[in-house]
Design an enzyme around this catalytic site. Structure first.
Site, PDB file in Angstrom:
ATOM      1  N   HIS A 158     -30.139   5.253 -31.981  1.00 40.23           N
ATOM      2  CA  HIS A 158     -30.438   4.802 -30.880  1.00 40.23           C
ATOM      3  C   HIS A 158     -29.313   3.418 -30.845  1.00 40.23           C
ATOM      4  O   HIS A 158     -29.616   2.584 -29.940  1.00 40.23           O
ATOM      5  CB  HIS A 158     -31.782   4.302 -30.689  1.00 40.23           C
ATOM      6  CG  HIS A 158     -32.711   3.321 -31.700  1.00 40.23           C
ATOM      7  ND1 HIS A 158     -33.521   3.608 -32.503  1.00 40.23           N
ATOM      8  CD2 HIS A 158     -32.297   1.942 -31.314  1.00 40.23           C
ATOM      9  CE1 HIS A 158     -33.647   2.924 -32.928  1.00 40.23           C
ATOM     10  NE2 HIS A 158     -33.665   1.916 -32.527  1.00 40.23           N
ATOM     11  N   ASP A 204     -33.174  10.986 -34.334  1.00 38.80           N
ATOM     12  CA  ASP A 204     -32.842   9.314 -34.598  1.00 38.80           C
ATOM     13  C   ASP A 204     -31.732   9.055 -36.005  1.00 38.80           C
ATOM     14  O   ASP A 204     -32.217   7.859 -36.857  1.00 38.80           O
ATOM     15  CB  ASP A 204     -33.791   8.252 -34.460  1.00 38.80           C
ATOM     16  CG  ASP A 204     -32.935   7.138 -34.051  1.00 38.80           C
ATOM     17  OD1 ASP A 204     -32.159   6.786 -33.524  1.00 38.80           O
ATOM     18  OD2 ASP A 204     -34.045   6.054 -33.897  1.00 38.80           O
ATOM     19  N   SER A 299     -34.070  -1.728 -37.345  1.00 35.80           N
ATOM     20  CA  SER A 299     -33.447  -0.656 -36.956  1.00 35.80           C
ATOM     21  C   SER A 299     -31.982   0.003 -37.492  1.00 35.80           C
ATOM     22  O   SER A 299     -31.677  -0.672 -37.534  1.00 35.80           O
ATOM     23  CB  SER A 299     -33.148  -0.062 -35.395  1.00 35.80           C
ATOM     24  OG  SER A 299     -35.019   0.243 -34.805  1.00 35.80           O
TER      25      SER A 299
HETATM   26  N1  ARG Z   1     -35.973  -0.129 -32.783  1.00 28.76           N
HETATM   27  C1  ARG Z   1     -36.889  -1.339 -33.806  1.00 28.76           C
HETATM   28  C2  ARG Z   1     -35.099  -1.702 -33.690  1.00 28.76           C
HETATM   29  O1  ARG Z   1     -33.969  -1.285 -33.430  1.00 28.76           O
HETATM   30  C3  ARG Z   1     -37.438  -1.140 -34.720  1.00 28.76           C
HETATM   31  C4  ARG Z   1     -38.553  -1.128 -34.714  1.00 28.76           C
HETATM   32  C5  ARG Z   1     -39.635  -0.284 -36.025  1.00 28.76           C
HETATM   33  N2  ARG Z   1     -40.666  -1.346 -35.538  1.00 28.76           N
HETATM   34  C6  ARG Z   1     -42.208  -0.645 -36.130  1.00 28.76           C
HETATM   35  N3  ARG Z   1     -42.516  -1.636 -35.934  1.00 28.76           N
HETATM   36  N4  ARG Z   1     -41.409  -0.439 -37.849  1.00 28.76           N
HETATM   37  O2  ARG Z   1     -34.670  -1.985 -34.559  1.00 28.76           O
END
Ligand code: ARG
Length: 589
Positions: A158, A204, A299
């Site tokens: 992503h 992902d 992420s």
């Molecule tokens: N989707 C987030 C990113 O793009 C990571 C989120 C992780 N969230 C969590 N509560 N562990 O960096």
């Protein structure tokens, strides 16, 4: 779009007439000013791209020298042996199993148990996570990533949503234990998992191939990948690390932060997160009490668990993927399960280079021979596989295909540059501090580098790189030499011939522009209504850049001394004195 809106507000062009019939129309000063402002942005972007290109080769030279020093004195394992061409050589044997992995340096390790702050973690020691990398889009850090082999980084798919162009991405490797500067490496290829679903975050995962493998002399080291599908049991305390936000919607961390989180069972995860959690490809980890978690910006980073056997090492079981808030009670973080993708990962990393379509970076680095070779060689060998005929017959076709793709890549990078410029997104092309620090040192020590070559007669690949650097500097000299404060384009006149309307609604025009003391006149096509005008301007900008380049080169080299015409989008020799209405064929980006 922005320009179109701007132009709607501009006054109409001024016309000249003969016996009441207009012959020519001049674009008004306000339009020339708008065009000049965009031209100046384009010049700045061109200068930054030129520096960028030179910097890349500078990095390659430095990298090669590191490798050769390592090989010559056998103090470190030799990743790129003598005679191995780059990048194909290292990639062939770039197997994650082939070397040590997952080794953390001895030293004070302080992974927070259940207090402090990723969310609720603590600042990591420099160099504590040698496989943790940072993915940047332009200058902007976007995601974490994990080095899993000399040229491969594993991250979340992503991260590339909406920005799949590998030319725009770089990876910053781990810094050293004493905070030594982290190297920044261009991305060669992005391989998102083919079944990644951006709505559900199912699968992902993405592999990123680095343009140059990490140097064994540097601080970065790969983590271990799981050997099989088995994962540590629920309750195992594993580690997460990254530069992500300190709390939801909070600021990004300035140093790497780390925390320890327990793996949770699939049932617990499903109960906590509902049907959005797909246990087949996702695992969750954290505290149901909340407080310790990964967050935005983490992420793509690692969830690693220590394994004692056969020697203490860190194994990558998760890639940070998503969460419901950050550190919220009852909402543990979600990680892509690495172990279930082992086969896909191995297949991608071990694929023969000729089985992969060449990346734009490979195509742009390729110097096409005048004539197709008898047999297709990298990067074109891939296209020969697609041709059903006998091998020999395929080589010319593969060559053609390769040239075509290369042109598309050139257009893609140029189109992107212009698009971003027109959107006013200068940020993307801003200076990259890490690279800037490296490049001047190399550029200033060109003599030193030549000496290094002599000191390293057994360092294959250094000489061609050095030649490449000289060619690049030569090609870009025209723009690299202009001091930033003089880097302003001045469109002085655009005179449209009203009798020359083309079927696309554009008019032939003479364009006069200046850059410092350099003046060029060239022919182009211009629209005289807001919509057609806006459509015609980006091409005028490109033409002006080309005209300045040619004029500067003609000035630097005595007339007639240049060997043949340079490849590219030349304007048929239009320079300072040439006045012609020759227009290059229209190319749609
Ligand atoms: N989707 C987030 C990113 O793009 C990571 C989120 C992780 N969230 C969590 N509560 N562990 O960096």
């Amino acid at each position: 779009m922005l320009l179109a809106v701007l132009l709607l507000l501009l006054p109409l062009p001024d016309s000249q007439s003969a016996h009441g019939h207009p012959l020519y129309m001049r674009l008004p000063p306000s339009t020339l000013q708008a065009l000049s402002a965009q031209g100046t942005k384009a010049l700045r972007a061109a200068q930054r791209s030129a520096r960028w290109a030179v910097n890349l080769v500078a990095m390659e030279i430095q990298h090669r020298l590191h490798e050769c020093r390592g090989c010559a004195n056998h103090t470190t394992p030799c990743m790129a042996g003598p005679g191995r061409p780059r990048p194909q050589g290292p990639l062939l044997r770039d197997s994650p199993e082939s070397g040590p992995c997952g080794e953390r340096r001895p030293g004070p390790v302080n992974v927070t148990q259940a207090h402090g702050r990723i969310v609720g973690g603590s600042a990591a020691q420099p160099g504590a996570w040698p496989w943790l990398v940072r993915l940047q889009l332009g200058r902007q850090p976007v995601c974490g990533g994990v080095l899993v082999a000399a040229s491969w980084v594993l991250t979340a798919a992503h991260c590339f949503a909406g920005a799949p162009n590998e030319l725009l991405w770089t990876v910053t490797l781990a810094e050293g234990r004493r905070g030594q500067q982290a190297a920044e490496v261009p991305v060669n290829r992005i391989l998102p998992h083919p079944k990644f679903d951006p709505r559900t975050f199912h699968n992902d995962l993405a592999l990123v191939q680095l343009w140059t493998p990490v140097s064994p002399a540097g601080a970065a080291r790969p983590v271990c990948l799981p050997q099989g599908p088995r994962e540590p049991p629920a309750g195992t305390a594993c580690a997460i690390a990254g530069w992500g936000a300190l709390f939801e919607d909070g600021p990004e961390a300035e140093v790497v932060r780390e925390a320890r989180v327990p793996l949770l069972s699939a049932d617990t995860c499903r109960r906590a997160l509902g049907p959005g959690l797909r246990p087949s490809t996702m695992l969750c980890a954290g505290y149901l009490a909340g407080g310790i978690d990964s967050c935005q910006g983490d992420s793509g980073g690692p969830l690693t668990c220590s394994e004692p056997d056969p020697r203490p090492r860190e194994v990558l079981y998760g890639i940070t993927s998503w969460g419901d808030g950050c550190g919220e009670p009852g909402k543990p973080g979600v990680y892509t399960r690495v172990a279930v993708f082992k086969d896909w990962l191995q297949k991608q990393m071990n694929a023969a280079p000729s089985s992969r379509e060449p990346s734009c970076r490979e195509l742009l680095a390729w110097e096409p021979p005048e004539e197709p070779l008898a047999e297709a060689v990298p990067p074109c060998a891939f296209y020969a596989h697609l041709c059903p005929g006998p091998k020999g017959a395929c080589a010319p076709l593969a060559h053609q295909q390769c040239l075509q793709c290369r042109r598309r890549c050139e257009l893609r990078s140029l189109a992107h540059t212009l698009l971003e410029l027109l959107r006013g997104a200068q940020g993307l092309f801003g200076p990259r501090p890490g690279m800037r620090r490296l490049a001047p040192a190399l550029l200033e020590t060109s003599g030193h580098t030549a000496r290094e070559q002599r000191l390293h007669p057994d360092c294959p690949g250094l000489e061609p790189l050095w030649q490449k650097m000289a060619t690049l500097q030569d090609t870009h000299a025209w723009i690299l030499q202009v001091p930033l404060e003089h880097l302003a384009m001045d469109f002085q006149e655009v005179l449209a011939d009203l009798s020359s309307k083309t079927i696309t609604g554009l008019f032939r025009a003479w364009v006069r522009a200046g850059l410092g003391d350099q003046h060029v006149v060239f022919g182009g096509l211009v629209g005289l209504e807001p919509a057609t005008l806006a459509r015609s301007l980006p091409r005028l900008l490109v033409q002006a850049l080309q005209a300045f380049r040619l004029a500067a080169q003609a000035k630097a080299e005595p007339r007639g001394a240049r060997i043949g015409a340079r490849r590219g989008w030349g304007l048929g020799g239009m320079g300072h004195h040439a006045l012609s209405l020759q227009v290059p064929p229209a190319r749609q980006p």
